[in-house]
Design an enzyme around this catalytic site. Structure first.
Site, PDB file in Angstrom:
ATOM      1  N   ASP A  77       0.809  -1.219   0.000  1.00  0.00           N
ATOM      2  CA  ASP A  77       0.000   0.000   0.000  1.00  0.00           C
ATOM      3  C   ASP A  77       0.838   1.263   0.000  1.00  0.00           C
ATOM      4  O   ASP A  77       0.336   2.348   0.266  1.00  0.00           O
ATOM      5  CB  ASP A  77      -0.936   0.009   1.221  1.00  0.00           C
ATOM      6  CG  ASP A  77      -0.173  -0.007   2.549  1.00  0.00           C
ATOM      7  OD1 ASP A  77       1.065  -0.167   2.520  1.00  0.00           O
ATOM      8  OD2 ASP A  77      -0.822   0.143   3.596  1.00  0.00           O
ATOM      9  N   CYS A  79       5.098  -0.109   2.790  1.00  0.00           N
ATOM     10  CA  CYS A  79       5.726  -1.391   3.112  1.00  0.00           C
ATOM     11  C   CYS A  79       7.043  -1.247   3.863  1.00  0.00           C
ATOM     12  O   CYS A  79       7.340  -2.048   4.754  1.00  0.00           O
ATOM     13  CB  CYS A  79       5.912  -2.235   1.849  1.00  0.00           C
ATOM     14  SG  CYS A  79       6.975  -1.489   0.601  1.00  0.00           S
ATOM     15  N   HIS A  83       9.488  -3.048  -3.166  1.00  0.00           N
ATOM     16  CA  HIS A  83       8.799  -3.619  -2.012  1.00  0.00           C
ATOM     17  C   HIS A  83       9.773  -4.111  -0.948  1.00  0.00           C
ATOM     18  O   HIS A  83      10.837  -4.653  -1.250  1.00  0.00           O
ATOM     19  CB  HIS A  83       7.926  -4.792  -2.458  1.00  0.00           C
ATOM     20  CG  HIS A  83       6.925  -5.210  -1.424  1.00  0.00           C
ATOM     21  ND1 HIS A  83       5.886  -4.404  -1.025  1.00  0.00           N
ATOM     22  CD2 HIS A  83       6.808  -6.353  -0.703  1.00  0.00           C
ATOM     23  CE1 HIS A  83       5.163  -5.040  -0.105  1.00  0.00           C
ATOM     24  NE2 HIS A  83       5.715  -6.214   0.115  1.00  0.00           N
TER      25      HIS A  83
END
Length: 226
Positions: A95, A98, A204
């Site tokens: 979102d 992370c 990420h």
């Protein structure tokens, strides 16, 4: 107490609980931080992977984001490395928070404290501008304003600020071909803990654990690319 009063009391209690969770009360965070024994790992990961050669860390803002195919391929490479070292990812929600979720998971055992972690990082960046501004290729106030927003991706500047703020060595196992292990040390060199994160394709971060020791908590939303 009448039924209506009981209902009102229950409703009020529920509202207070919800408000408490939403605002992530700093007193509760402070209480968690005070529980040194529950926060500090025995550095089993650090001992096991002490043979890895890290590269010097240079704070920087996010670079070019790879396309989905390249990112997926890179995560496959990272997964192979993690298997080799007996590590497993606890996956964080994709979102935009992370990095802060992964840090919160390592610090507090709960990725939902990501807002608190972001606030602390912003305080560090704001109060120690001279440490970080040379790494930010934009007007520094604009950078801080952008980074305050929930959902704004963390970068290597915020990682350095987190290491400094929490006096932590942040250990990154990455998907990069030549720089698969990066150690981020606090500027003052005082270490109180180690935090282990995975990082792939500039997109990420996840929280790392020894295989078999991964906690059962799971994110509520979809993972990045999963």
């Amino acid at each position: 107490m009448s039924e209506s009063l009981r209902n009102a009391s229950g409703s009020s209690s529920s509202s207070l609980n919800s408000s408490f969770q939403d605002t992530e009360d700093d007193q509760t965070i402070a209480s968690i931080l005070a529980e040194e024994e529950s926060l500090k790992e025995e550095n089993r990961l650090g001992k096991r992977l002490s043979h890895l050669n890290s590269i010097p860390h240079t704070p920087r803002v996010n670079g070019e984001i790879p396309d989905v195919n390249d990112a997926t391929q890179d995560h496959g490479m990272l997964s192979e490395r993690l298997v080799t070292y007996g590590l497993t990812e606890l996956q964080m929600e994709g979102d935009g928070n992370c990095q802060f979720r992964a840090l919160a998971d390592q610090l507090f055992g709960n990725p939902e404290y990501h807002k608190h972690v972001r606030r602390q990082v912003i305080k560090q960046l704001k109060h120690h501008k001279k440490l970080y501004e040379s790494y930010v290729p934009m007007e520094y106030k604009s950078y801080l304003k952008k980074m305050k927003k929930s959902g704004e991706w963390g970068d290597h500047v915020t990682l350095q600020a987190a290491a400094d703020r929490f006096e932590a060595k942040i250990c990154l196992v990455t998907s990069f071909r030549d720089t698969y292990y990066i150690e981020i040390l606090p500027t003052n060199k005082r270490l109180t803990r180690e935090l282990w994160l995975s990082f792939w394709s500039e997109v990420h971060y996840n929280s790392l654990y020894s295989t078999g020791d991964v906690p059962s908590r799971a994110p509520k939303k979809k993972y990045w690319l999963f």
